[in-house]
Scaffold this active site. Structure first.
Site, PDB file in Angstrom:
ATOM      1  N   CYS A 119      14.093  -4.758 -12.794  1.00  0.00           N
ATOM      2  CA  CYS A 119      14.840  -5.787 -13.508  1.00  0.00           C
ATOM      3  C   CYS A 119      14.393  -5.804 -14.966  1.00  0.00           C
ATOM      4  O   CYS A 119      13.234  -5.567 -15.282  1.00  0.00           O
ATOM      5  CB  CYS A 119      14.542  -7.117 -12.838  1.00  0.00           C
ATOM      6  SG  CYS A 119      15.129  -8.565 -13.732  1.00  0.00           S
ATOM      7  N   HIS A 272      18.129 -11.228  -6.322  1.00  0.00           N
ATOM      8  CA  HIS A 272      17.062 -11.286  -7.329  1.00  0.00           C
ATOM      9  C   HIS A 272      17.554 -11.965  -8.616  1.00  0.00           C
ATOM     10  O   HIS A 272      16.923 -12.898  -9.131  1.00  0.00           O
ATOM     11  CB  HIS A 272      16.565  -9.864  -7.624  1.00  0.00           C
ATOM     12  CG  HIS A 272      15.510  -9.801  -8.687  1.00  0.00           C
ATOM     13  ND1 HIS A 272      14.162  -9.707  -8.385  1.00  0.00           N
ATOM     14  CD2 HIS A 272      15.585  -9.829 -10.046  1.00  0.00           C
ATOM     15  CE1 HIS A 272      13.469  -9.690  -9.518  1.00  0.00           C
ATOM     16  NE2 HIS A 272      14.305  -9.753 -10.541  1.00  0.00           N
ATOM     17  N   GLU A 273      18.677 -11.506  -9.124  1.00  0.00           N
ATOM     18  CA  GLU A 273      19.151 -12.025 -10.413  1.00  0.00           C
ATOM     19  C   GLU A 273      19.587 -13.484 -10.304  1.00  0.00           C
ATOM     20  O   GLU A 273      19.451 -14.257 -11.259  1.00  0.00           O
ATOM     21  CB  GLU A 273      20.275 -11.145 -10.970  1.00  0.00           C
ATOM     22  CG  GLU A 273      19.869  -9.680 -11.208  1.00  0.00           C
ATOM     23  CD  GLU A 273      18.655  -9.489 -12.118  1.00  0.00           C
ATOM     24  OE1 GLU A 273      18.375 -10.384 -12.945  1.00  0.00           O
ATOM     25  OE2 GLU A 273      17.976  -8.448 -11.983  1.00  0.00           O
ATOM     26  N   HIS A 276      16.709 -15.665 -11.013  1.00  0.00           N
ATOM     27  CA  HIS A 276      16.507 -15.923 -12.456  1.00  0.00           C
ATOM     28  C   HIS A 276      17.507 -16.962 -12.962  1.00  0.00           C
ATOM     29  O   HIS A 276      17.155 -17.849 -13.740  1.00  0.00           O
ATOM     30  CB  HIS A 276      16.707 -14.639 -13.273  1.00  0.00           C
ATOM     31  CG  HIS A 276      15.596 -13.643 -13.119  1.00  0.00           C
ATOM     32  ND1 HIS A 276      14.266 -13.989 -13.125  1.00  0.00           N
ATOM     33  CD2 HIS A 276      15.631 -12.289 -12.972  1.00  0.00           C
ATOM     34  CE1 HIS A 276      13.524 -12.895 -12.992  1.00  0.00           C
ATOM     35  NE2 HIS A 276      14.326 -11.847 -12.890  1.00  0.00           N
ATOM     36  N   HIS A 282       9.364 -13.657 -12.087  1.00  0.00           N
ATOM     37  CA  HIS A 282       8.976 -12.617 -11.140  1.00  0.00           C
ATOM     38  C   HIS A 282       7.772 -13.050 -10.301  1.00  0.00           C
ATOM     39  O   HIS A 282       6.859 -13.699 -10.795  1.00  0.00           O
ATOM     40  CB  HIS A 282       8.667 -11.316 -11.885  1.00  0.00           C
ATOM     41  CG  HIS A 282       9.905 -10.640 -12.371  1.00  0.00           C
ATOM     42  ND1 HIS A 282       9.942  -9.843 -13.485  1.00  0.00           N
ATOM     43  CD2 HIS A 282      11.166 -10.659 -11.877  1.00  0.00           C
ATOM     44  CE1 HIS A 282      11.179  -9.402 -13.659  1.00  0.00           C
ATOM     45  NE2 HIS A 282      11.948  -9.893 -12.700  1.00  0.00           N
TER      46      HIS A 282
HETATM   47 ZN    ZN Z   1      13.930  -9.968 -12.503  1.00  0.00          ZN
END
Ligand code: ZN
Ligand code: ZN
Length: 316
Positions: A119, A272-273, A276, A282
């Protein structure tokens, strides 16, 4: 070909979509090595060395939050191939963060970890080691003798969506493949099932709270957020309440890639994104969805560490 029922229609369109990905992306993949390939040539490098590629290593560690030459007393060395003190210190911080032997040298384990597709969001912001500060911080002292506690982090400054925005809309930029839309929608459903958020798709992506699309190279998010061709940085997303999530269009994407495949899973990266987008940083737990890198040909779901993280951030 005669399509006789809904199930085979779905399979057929999925197949077409997968073929589309391969046709579009295989060409660039065959022509170009991974953006992190330069690291391979640096194996064995340590302080005092001067080698081609050290300059790129400095840029790598700067991009991912381990080196900040603006705050360094030694700014002249930012753009050369000297493996200096500041670089050794940055490599050590990286090794500590990834539970590697903290040698300051580019040993094979460190190179292998650094080369993983990852990422684009930095692990550490503004030169502050995320595990060294705050009450949930990990201890940077006692390198090598102290086994840090693994866990989630938040984006720098703990940005959150306000309580009035626990229902978020999302939309896709024109041209987003159907397979990606499905993967992202399933990822939103997963996050909704363990948090107080709900998500709904809207067609007009320009007014959506969260805009999702495929981009390549320098695409207007600032030079440091440029994508880098095949391999290297594969996606990124922005902190609350910016609401932007981009896949790197130069990667080999797939839905549920087979083990051993070089394709990267759209849904795993979406999970994952979205972390965020909701405010998580992370995690150093390798099994967590918020771990920074992903091996091609693997899939992951939400981990207890991710669930604890989102619940801690929103007091859920
Ligand atoms: Zn990330
Ligand atoms: Zn972007």
């Amino acid at each position: 070909m005669a399509i006789t029922n809904l199930s085979s229609t779905f399979s057929y369109s999925l197949l077409l979509t997968l073929l589309f990905f391969h046709a579009v992306l295989a060409q660039s993949h065959n022509q170009t090595k991974s953006a992190f390939e330069f690291l391979n040539h640096l194996q064995g490098c340590h302080k005092g060395d001067r080698a081609k590629g050290v300059r790129e290593l400095k840029h790598y560690l700067e991009k991912f939050g381990y080196l900040n030459y603006n705050q360094s007393s030694d700014p002249i060395h930012a753009d050369d191939d000297d493996f200096n003190d500041a670089l050794e210190s940055a490599v050590k911080t990286y090794q500590l963060n990834y539970h590697l032997n903290v040698s300051g040298n580019l040993d094979p384990q460190t190179v292998s970890k650094m080369m993983m597709p990852r990422c684009g969001v930095a692990d550490i912001i503004n030169g502050t080691a995320r595990m060294g500060s705050g009450k949930k911080g990990r201890n940077l002292r006692g390198l090598g003798s102290f086994h840090p506690v693994s866990r989630y982090t938040f984006m720098n400054g703990n940005p959150r969506w306000p309580a009035s925005k626990y229902h978020l809309t999302y939309g896709f930029a024109p041209g987003t493949p159907t397979a990606a839309k499905g993967a992202v929608s399933r990822a939103f459903t997963s996050w909704a099932s363990i948090s107080r958020f709900t998500f709904s798709y809207i067609k007009d992506y320009e007014i959506a709270d969260i805009e999702i699309g495929f981009e390549r190279g320098d695409h207007g998010d600032g030079t440091i957020n440029s994508f880098d061709g095949p391999g290297g940085t594969i996606a990124h997303a922005f902190r609350p309440t910016i609401g932007l999530f981009h896949y790197d269009a130069d990667e080999r994407w797939a839905v549920g890639p087979a083990a051993g495949s070089q394709d990267i899973d759209l849904e795993t990266v979406a999970l994952h994104e979205i972390g965020h987008l909701l405010g998580l940083g992370h995690s150093d737990v390798e099994g967590a969805i918020m771990f920074s890198s992903i091996a091609p040909g693997t899939t992951k779901g939400l981990h207890e560490d991710d669930i604890q993280g989102i619940r801690a951030l929103y007091n859920f």
